[in-house]
Write an enzyme that holds these catalytic residues in place. Structure first.
Site, PDB file in Angstrom:
ATOM      1  N   HIS A 197       0.830  -1.213   0.000  1.00 52.30           N
ATOM      2  CA  HIS A 197       0.000   0.000   0.000  1.00 52.30           C
ATOM      3  C   HIS A 197       0.867   1.267   0.000  1.00 52.30           C
ATOM      4  CE1 HIS A 197      -3.118  -2.783   2.122  1.00 52.30           C
ATOM      5  NE2 HIS A 197      -2.940  -3.092   0.859  1.00 52.30           N
ATOM      6  N   HIS A 229      -9.367  -2.263  -4.664  1.00 52.85           N
ATOM      7  CA  HIS A 229      -8.241  -2.609  -3.801  1.00 52.85           C
ATOM      8  C   HIS A 229      -7.319  -3.641  -4.458  1.00 52.85           C
ATOM      9  CE1 HIS A 229      -5.857  -2.551  -0.227  1.00 52.85           C
ATOM     10  NE2 HIS A 229      -5.716  -3.863  -0.402  1.00 52.85           N
ATOM     11  N   ASP A 287      -3.414  -3.100  -4.982  1.00 52.40           N
ATOM     12  CA  ASP A 287      -2.375  -4.082  -4.637  1.00 52.40           C
ATOM     13  C   ASP A 287      -1.483  -4.373  -5.844  1.00 52.40           C
ATOM     14  OD1 ASP A 287      -3.018  -4.491  -1.963  1.00 52.40           O
ATOM     15  OD2 ASP A 287      -4.294  -6.233  -2.347  1.00 52.40           O
ATOM     16  N   HIS A 290      -1.048 -11.266  -4.661  1.00 48.31           N
ATOM     17  CA  HIS A 290       0.369 -11.015  -4.397  1.00 48.31           C
ATOM     18  C   HIS A 290       1.299 -12.112  -4.909  1.00 48.31           C
ATOM     19  CE1 HIS A 290      -0.797  -7.526  -2.213  1.00 48.31           C
ATOM     20  NE2 HIS A 290      -1.495  -8.217  -1.343  1.00 48.31           N
TER      21      HIS A 290
END
Ligand SMILES: [Zn+2]
Length: 296
Positions: A79, A245, A249, A272
């Site tokens: 972030h 979001h 990311d 991720h």
């Protein structure tokens, strides 16, 4: 188009908060650095262990992005990296006294607000842009994750377009989330208004399992959009906040290239442990990537 310059902060910015996974308090300073320094991650307890962003492939972790240096590791960097990338901050040192960046409200907004409050400064050196030499495709068939990045193209004025364009889809097999998509260009104003406020989200029924593995110890309704059995437990900021979001990311993970990325990305269902493959390509297959020079 005038030549874009490198940027840093006009002063030191400080943050106090907790790690969403460790639940531990940390203090973090973000300090200006000289041109061509890049983004340096420093732990006050390991003064010789600086981590330079763009030289390290993140660990294979699905719940947050972790960079492991020779003597220490830093978790949940995404972030802050997204905030630095959105404001094109090329040269800063992030100095921390712990092992996980503070989660603040679960979005990039608190970082962006403080960076803008102290001010962003142009430096007298051209910014460095990177783009793939040819289209690169990353795919995880099991998770249905996909990402293609295409090289930045020359515009009518003959110069290469230095913007990152993204066509993004997110989907979850969950009645509150479902499918959402966005097509946008990652320019500062767009990111600040539409992407940076989107918060981390989580499912209440997954919390016990995460906590069993020592994760999400700092997660609360203050920093996470929580989805329970009967719907959202706190008020979403956007109706498709989860998708925004996931894009935040992705932008934060791609910022681990350590230079300004340009080109066009088509991506869906990223996470991720998938996004790290792009950094792996950049770090381990540098011949697939090219840096633009000022007259490209
Ligand atoms: Zn996140």
């Amino acid at each position: 188009m005038s030549i874009k310059k490198q940027k840093t902060l006009q002063g030191i910015v400080s943050f106090e908060g907790i790690g969403i996974h460790s639940g531990l308090r940390v203090s973090m300073l973000v300090k200006p650095l000289a041109p061509n320094s890049g983004i340096i991650l420093r732990n006050v307890r390991f003064p010789d262990g600086d981590i330079k962003v763009g030289t390290i492939v993140p660990e294979d972790s699905s719940y947050a992005t972790i960079l492991k240096g020779a003597s220490w590791q830093l978790g949940t960097v995404e972030h802050v990296m997204a905030a630095l990338s959105a404001l094109e901050l090329d040269n800063v040192c992030v100095e921390i006294d712990g092992f996980e960046m503070p989660i603040m409200d679960g979005s990039s907004q608190p970082f962006i607000e403080k960076f803008l409050a102290v001010g962003v400064e142009e430096q007298e050196v051209p910014a460095v842009y990177v783009t793939p030499r040819r289209p690169l495709v990353f795919e995880d068939k099991l998770r249905e994750s996909f990402l293609e990045i295409m090289p930045a193209l020359a515009q009518d004025d003959g110069l290469v377009d230095r913007v990152l364009h993204v066509d993004y889809e997110a989907s979850f097999d969950h009645p509150e989330l479902g499918f959402a998509a966005i097509k946008c260009s990652m320019v500062e104003g767009f990111f600040v208004d539409n992407i940076s406020p989107a918060r981390t989200f989580g499912f209440v029924d997954q919390l016990p399992a995460l906590r069993k593995f020592g994760l999400a110890k700092g997660a609360s309704l203050e920093n996470t959009v929580v989805i329970g059995e009967s719907g959202f437990m706190n008020k979403p900021r956007f109706k498709d906040e989860f998708m925004r979001h996931k894009l935040l990311d992705l932008i934060g993970d791609l910022a681990l290239i350590g230079k300004r990325l340009c080109g066009t990305i088509v991506a869906k269902r990223t996470g991720h442990s998938f996004n790290r493959r792009v950094i792996e390509s950049y770090v381990n297959s540098p011949s697939d990537w090219v840096e633009l020079s000022s007259d490209d």
